[in-house]
Design an enzyme around this catalytic site. Structure first.
Site, PDB file in Angstrom:
ATOM      1  N   LYS A 189      60.571  40.668  65.376  1.00 42.67           N
ATOM      2  CA  LYS A 189      59.781  41.348  64.346  1.00 42.67           C
ATOM      3  C   LYS A 189      58.817  40.389  63.645  1.00 42.67           C
ATOM      4  O   LYS A 189      58.752  39.211  63.986  1.00 42.67           O
ATOM      5  CB  LYS A 189      60.724  42.058  63.362  1.00 42.67           C
TER       6      LYS A 189
HETATM    7  C1  LIG Z   1      64.102  46.869  65.282  1.00 43.28           C
HETATM    8  C2  LIG Z   1      64.142  48.244  64.758  1.00 43.28           C
HETATM    9  C3  LIG Z   1      65.258  48.782  64.095  1.00 43.28           C
HETATM   10  C4  LIG Z   1      66.574  48.074  64.031  1.00 43.28           C
HETATM   11  O1  LIG Z   1      66.467  46.811  63.503  1.00 43.28           O
HETATM   12  P1  LIG Z   1      67.724  45.815  63.538  1.00 43.28           P
HETATM   13  O2  LIG Z   1      67.378  44.812  62.479  1.00 43.28           O
HETATM   14  O3  LIG Z   1      67.743  45.221  64.921  1.00 43.28           O
HETATM   15  O4  LIG Z   1      68.941  46.577  63.242  1.00 43.28           O
HETATM   16  C5  LIG Z   1      65.165  50.048  63.539  1.00 43.28           C
HETATM   17  N1  LIG Z   1      64.041  50.766  63.649  1.00 43.28           N
HETATM   18  C6  LIG Z   1      62.958  50.307  64.304  1.00 43.28           C
HETATM   19  C7  LIG Z   1      61.736  51.154  64.356  1.00 43.28           C
HETATM   20  C8  LIG Z   1      62.975  49.039  64.890  1.00 43.28           C
HETATM   21  O5  LIG Z   1      61.915  48.601  65.564  1.00 43.28           O
END
Ligand SMILES: *Cc1c(COP(=O)(O)O)cnc(C)c1O
Length: 387
Positions: A189
């Site tokens: 991210k």
């Molecule tokens: C990455 C992601 C999540 C989950 O994130 P984590 O931190 O891995 O639990 C939820 N929603 C979206 C749209 C994502 O891209």
């Protein structure tokens, strides 16, 4: 030929120093680094309360609970998202449903939401919570969704996992419109803590509930105790919570990363602009631009257009992978997954999300991607599409 991943964390010497200094400190978890990270994030996003958690999935779960999601309640989200956007409702025993996307933005369509609400009103099946997702880092039409929320009486839980630092109508994501906003700090991210997430809200009561749920439903806060303490050691469990805490090691990494957020954003935006220019004229639908929003550019997702998009996409995917380009696909529509088919959903239910998915492919995008690498990617795309 070196392999170019679709995303890659950006770690520098300051990040390493921040992590090692926590390792040498008194607290590895539940110490000052978490509070500091929450404070920095709150300031950047102009939001009153920030509750850092183990990951965004945990954040979505406790945000649902704090908003009153439970058995007999309905939650609607976008089919074009990661599984967690829907699973959070199922964790709470609620019913999940989806609202189709706008093919241009790939976000939940306000028109489709309006239509679905108009059908749900007479049927008595209005949602309790709607979870719009800021796909690829581009904000949803939150102003319009807020108007619908106020009219039909649902709460908005924004999944801004892609959108750390993005803005909408001149204000940071999370600062208005949504009742609560969740961010992810997974390694791919915008900003990372390896694993991590955060729930932001302007509401005092919601924030207090989130803090309880994050850590076993437990508190020591004198002002909020229900019983009279029998000693200074006293703690109290007020509801059923979880261990969804983030560590100080992770939070220190997060704070260090936030200092570079403007630079990392600028690098992503610049690369996105170069893709826009270099891919002009090819049979691809490029990401939408909006004057309302500044995208965080988590993804640069293109869509193969023309005849047989899924066949062309497959060839493009294979050709790029063979050329050492780590493309990916975001997302397989959630309702087509076996688990969701068991709940009664079927292919064809959300045609815009399915049509988008048929041609979708995400190109590499991360701050350290070089212009030479990007030229190599574009070259491989041109060769694949012309062969
Ligand atoms: C990455 C992601 C999540 C989950 O994130 P984590 O931190 O891995 O639990 C939820 N929603 C979206 C749209 C994502 O891209």
């Amino acid at each position: 030929m070196d392999f170019i991943p679709y995303s890659c964390q950006n770690i520098d010497a300051a990040d390493i120093e921040a992590v090692t200094s926590v390792l040498c400190s008194e607290y590895l978890t539940q110490g000052p680094a978490v509070t500091r990270f929450e404070g920095l994030f709150a300031e950047l996003h102009q939001v009153k309360h920030t509750v850092a958690v183990a990951n965004a999935t945990a954040g979505l779960h406790i945000a649902c609970l704090a908003l009153g999601v439970g058995q007999g309640k309905r939650v609607w989200t976008s089919p074009n998202s990661f599984l967690a956007s829907a699973n959070c409702a199922l964790y709470c025993g609620a019913d999940i449903d989806f609202v189709d996307i706008d093919p241009a933005t790939r976000n939940m369509s306000v028109a489709a939401l309006q239509t679905k609400l108009d059908q749900a009103l007479p049927a008595g099946t209005l949602p309790h919570v709607v979870i719009p997702v800021d796909f690829a880092g581009l904000s949803c039409d939150l102003r319009e969704m807020r108007a619908l929320a106020d009219r039909y009486g649902f709460r908005i839980l924004e999944d801004a996992s892609h959108a750390t630092g993005a803005s909408y109508l001149g204000r940071p994501i999370g600062s208005q419109y949504a009742d609560a906003t969740v961010f992810s700090f997974h390694a791919v991210k915008i900003v990372t803590t390896a694993e991590g997430g955060l729930v932001a809200t302007q509401h005092d009561e919601l924030a207090a509930k989130l803090r309880l749920l994050r850590s076993h439903g437990m508190t020591r806060e004198a002002s909020s105790l229900l019983n009279t303490p029998d000693g200074p050691w006293y703690y109290e469990q007020q509801c059923l919570g979880y261990n969804y805490r983030i560590t100080d090691i992770q939070a220190a990494l997060g704070s260090s990363q936030l200092a570079r957020l403007p630079n990392m954003h600028a690098a992503r935006a610049e690369l996105a602009m170069r893709y826009d220019e270099a891919l002009q004229g090819l049979p691809l639908r490029l990401p939408a631009r909006s004057t309302d929003s500044v995208s965080a550019w988590h993804l640069y997702a293109v869509e193969v257009t023309g005849a047989q998009p899924s066949k062309v996409r497959r060839k493009l995917f294979d050709d790029l992978r063979a050329a050492g380009v780590g493309v990916n696909v975001h997302y397989i529509p959630i309702h087509t997954q076996p688990h969701f088919r068991q709940l009664g959903f079927a292919p064809g239910d959300f045609p815009a999300a399915e049509a988008y998915y048929a041609g979708a492919i995400s190109l590499p995008l991360f701050p350290a991607l070089t212009q030479a690498q990007q030229a190599r990617i574009v070259d491989a795309i041109r060769r694949s599409l012309s062969a």
